[in-house]
Design an enzyme around this catalytic site. Structure first.
Site, PDB file in Angstrom:
ATOM      1  N   GLY A  19       1.332  -1.027  -0.057  1.00 18.82           N
ATOM      2  CA  GLY A  19      -0.510  -0.068  -0.061  1.00 18.82           C
ATOM      3  C   GLY A  19       1.487   1.243  -0.272  1.00 18.82           C
ATOM      4  O   GLY A  19       2.511   1.307  -0.391  1.00 18.82           O
ATOM      5  N   GLY A  20      -0.023   2.426   0.051  1.00 17.89           N
ATOM      6  CA  GLY A  20       1.083   3.389   0.353  1.00 17.89           C
ATOM      7  C   GLY A  20       1.230   3.559   1.093  1.00 17.89           C
ATOM      8  O   GLY A  20       2.565   4.667   1.472  1.00 17.89           O
ATOM      9  N   VAL A  24       3.495  -5.489   3.403  1.00 17.92           N
ATOM     10  CA  VAL A  24       3.362  -6.948   3.894  1.00 17.92           C
ATOM     11  C   VAL A  24       4.378  -8.394   2.402  1.00 17.92           C
ATOM     12  O   VAL A  24       3.837  -8.532   1.987  1.00 17.92           O
ATOM     13  CB  VAL A  24       2.445  -7.394   4.606  1.00 17.92           C
ATOM     14  CG1 VAL A  24       1.703  -8.590   4.955  1.00 17.92           C
ATOM     15  CG2 VAL A  24       1.897  -6.518   5.455  1.00 17.92           C
ATOM     16  N   LYS A  39       5.663  -7.085   8.119  1.00 21.26           N
ATOM     17  CA  LYS A  39       4.795  -5.862   7.679  1.00 21.26           C
ATOM     18  C   LYS A  39       6.059  -5.023   8.212  1.00 21.26           C
ATOM     19  O   LYS A  39       6.556  -4.827   9.215  1.00 21.26           O
ATOM     20  CB  LYS A  39       3.462  -5.587   8.807  1.00 21.26           C
ATOM     21  CG  LYS A  39       3.259  -3.596   8.138  1.00 21.26           C
ATOM     22  CD  LYS A  39       1.253  -3.836   8.442  1.00 21.26           C
ATOM     23  CE  LYS A  39       1.046  -2.251   8.216  1.00 21.26           C
ATOM     24  NZ  LYS A  39       0.145  -1.806   8.788  1.00 21.26           N
ATOM     25  N   ASP A 133     -13.061   0.022  12.223  1.00 18.61           N
ATOM     26  CA  ASP A 133     -12.740  -0.912  10.498  1.00 18.61           C
ATOM     27  C   ASP A 133     -13.565  -1.921  10.285  1.00 18.61           C
ATOM     28  O   ASP A 133     -12.269  -3.625   9.669  1.00 18.61           O
ATOM     29  CB  ASP A 133     -11.363  -0.372   9.800  1.00 18.61           C
ATOM     30  CG  ASP A 133     -11.177  -0.355   8.307  1.00 18.61           C
ATOM     31  OD1 ASP A 133     -12.505  -0.299   7.925  1.00 18.61           O
ATOM     32  OD2 ASP A 133     -10.012  -0.490   7.626  1.00 18.61           O
TER      33      ASP A 133
END
Length: 529
Positions: A19-20, A24, A39, A133
């Site tokens: 991701g940004g 991982v 990670k 979330d």
């Protein structure tokens, strides 16, 4: 990001997701002979102390809960180049999102999932932390341990979790469309366990109906198309999705217990539905523009001008899932580089990409052959050329606020017109880069944390660029609301020239009208069918 060979004693085998903010990797503990997930914070964020602290905060929260119901952290450290990492549980059987690719779950499985997730939330809430979330991609499926009857479910991704005490005042409006409680958006304030009750209710709604809950006020009952589901179950779920926190179940445990009791009530009336009864939600849940009060800068290169502000322990909770639905090569552990977040406000999430697995969920390809259950079909034409890997980000940006003209289809059309969905676009002459053609010193204002963080340097990732579009429009769009003409065309003009120019011309400036017309043509293709 180049592939490191080792993180401490852990051998790194392959990338699971990126991701940004972080990547991982699948790793191997050579001393214990066991797979792990590692990670690693991206190098361009590793030098920023605020981001590093948020990264470590996620690891500490997971470690503090220390429950088999959540992903567990085993180790933490730094690579030789200074990038921090932590080592976690590797979930080898995917996520609930993968399971949903087959369609809605049988009621018995729904109940077991609700019980497992509620137990995980109970453990988390006991430490005074709210997850914020809850969604299918953040519920991982792990092989059963010796002696267990079925797969285990693990809650993951505490990248935007908060201590209850830290949510009494305004905090960043973060969450995922359809699963985020009204109080999370536009500014998270007064969050508590009932915020996660809403997320769990939305998860159960999806498991029953096969679709993400619609925006507030537009939700069909979850059992509308499944007459075998008792109406009492639908009543319990809709109470969890109440816009008012005081109306919801007081805890995840209370919700799960009520759900089980409703399912066992054989004398319950037949399920309502069929015709798609709507439930009015009303209230003050309308989402509004967010962002700081400081002066912002409109898009448009060096000529851009400043413009005004824009538990109880229950083992073996989950019966064995059908293995063919969850095989597919160890799916990424804590969706931790993954969680489809709304990257808004001042908080810096530790996660990143939009898909929950390295290859993305079983949905459409970039050329259009969507799976029958494509979760984006409510907002986009899934048979169009909108790349599947960006659809979560596009849906998030299009739902950042309620603004005339702003929608996922509009964001997709604008990206198509700006770059043809090219994440590597580079136009040094105009100082524009990436899928959304941001000028770096302008993107600075719309990145997470705004001007508190340095100017981002190309390449500008889609995970950073696309959510920034939503923040831009929601802050500046209301300032051109009174300008006559097509709202979508005016938003194109805003994106390219700024508030003052659109106002001065009474709409799209002449030089950008063909560009706006191109966006409109793409928009016709990208609206949901």
């Amino acid at each position: 990001m180049h592939q490191p060979t080792y993180a401490g004693r852990y051998r790194i085998d392959r990338r699971l997701g990126e991701g940004g903010f972080a990547t991982v990797w699948l790793g191997h503990d050579e001393e214990l002979h066991a797979p792990v997930a590692i990670k690693i914070l991206a190098s361009h964020w590793a030098e920023r102390e605020g981001v590093r602290q948020r990264f470590f905060q996620e690891a500490r929260l997971l470690r503090r809960v220390d429950s088999h119901l959540l992903v567990q952290v085993f180790d933490i450290g730094e690579l030789p180049d200074g990038r921090p990492y932590f080592v976690m549980t590797y979930a080898d059987r995917g996520t609930l999102e993968d399971r949903l690719a087959e369609g809605p779950l049988p009621l018995g499985e729904v109940l077991r999932v609700a019980e497992a997730v509620a137990s995980g939330l109970t453990a988390l809430h006991a430490t005074d932390v709210v997850h914020r979330d809850i969604k299918p991609s953040n519920v991982l499926v792990h092989s059963p341990a010796s002696g267990e009857d079925g797969d285990r479910l693990l809650l993951s991704d505490l990248g935007i979790a908060k201590r209850f005490a830290a949510t009494n005042g305004p905090t960043a409006g973060l969450g995922t469309p359809g699963y985020a409680a009204p109080e999370q958006l536009p500014l998270g304030q007064g969050l508590d366990a009932r915020t996660d009750v809403y997320g769990l209710g939305a998860l159960v709604y999806h498991l029953i109906s096969g679709r993400v809950p619609a925006p507030y006020g537009e939700q069909e009952r979850p059992e509308a198309t499944r007459p075998e589901i008792p109406a009492a179950v639908g009543d319990v779920v809709m109470k969890a999705l109440a816009a008012d926190q005081e109306t919801r179940w007081p805890s995840a445990r209370a919700f799960a217990d009520a759900l089980s009791a409703a399912a066992e009530r054989r004398e319950a009336e037949p399920a309502r539905g069929g015709g798609g009864t709507r439930t009015a939600r009303g209230g003050d849940e309308a989402r509004t523009a967010r962002g700081g009060d400081e002066a912002r800068t409109a898009r448009g290169g060096d000529e851009a001008r400043p413009v005004a502000g824009r538990t109880r322990h229950i083992p073996n909770l989950v019966a064995p899932f059908r293995r063919h639905a969850l095989l597919g090569g160890g799916v990424l552990i804590a969706a931790l580089a993954s969680g489809a977040l709304l990257l808004r406000g001042a908080d810096l999430p530790a996660g990143g990409p939009a898909s929950s697995t390295p290859s993305g969920p079983a949905a459409s390809s970039a050329t259009g052959a969507p799976a029958a259950t494509d979760r984006h079909a409510r907002w986009l034409n899934v048979r169009s050329d909108v790349p599947e890997r960006y659809r979560d980000l596009i849906v998030q940006a299009g739902h950042t606020c309620d603004l005339p003209g702003l929608s996922p289809a509009f964001i997709a059309a604008l990206l198509k017109a700006e770059s043809g969905f090219d994440p590597d676009l580079s136009d040094p002459e105009r100082d524009e880069y990436g899928i959304a053609r941001w000028t770096p010193h302008v993107l600075r204002f719309w990145q997470p944390g705004g001007r508190k963080n340095p100017v981002p340097e190309p390449p500008l990732s889609p995970e950073l660029s696309i959510p920034a579009m939503g923040r831009f429009f929601c802050k500046l769009g209301p300032q051109i609301a009174e300008v006559p003409g097509d709202p979508e065309a005016n938003l194109v003009g805003l994106y390219r020239t700024g508030v003052d120019v659109v106002r001065e011309h009474g709409g799209v400036p002449g030089e950008w009208r063909e560009h706006a017309a191109r966006v409109k043509r793409y928009l016709d293709d990208y609206r949901p069918r």
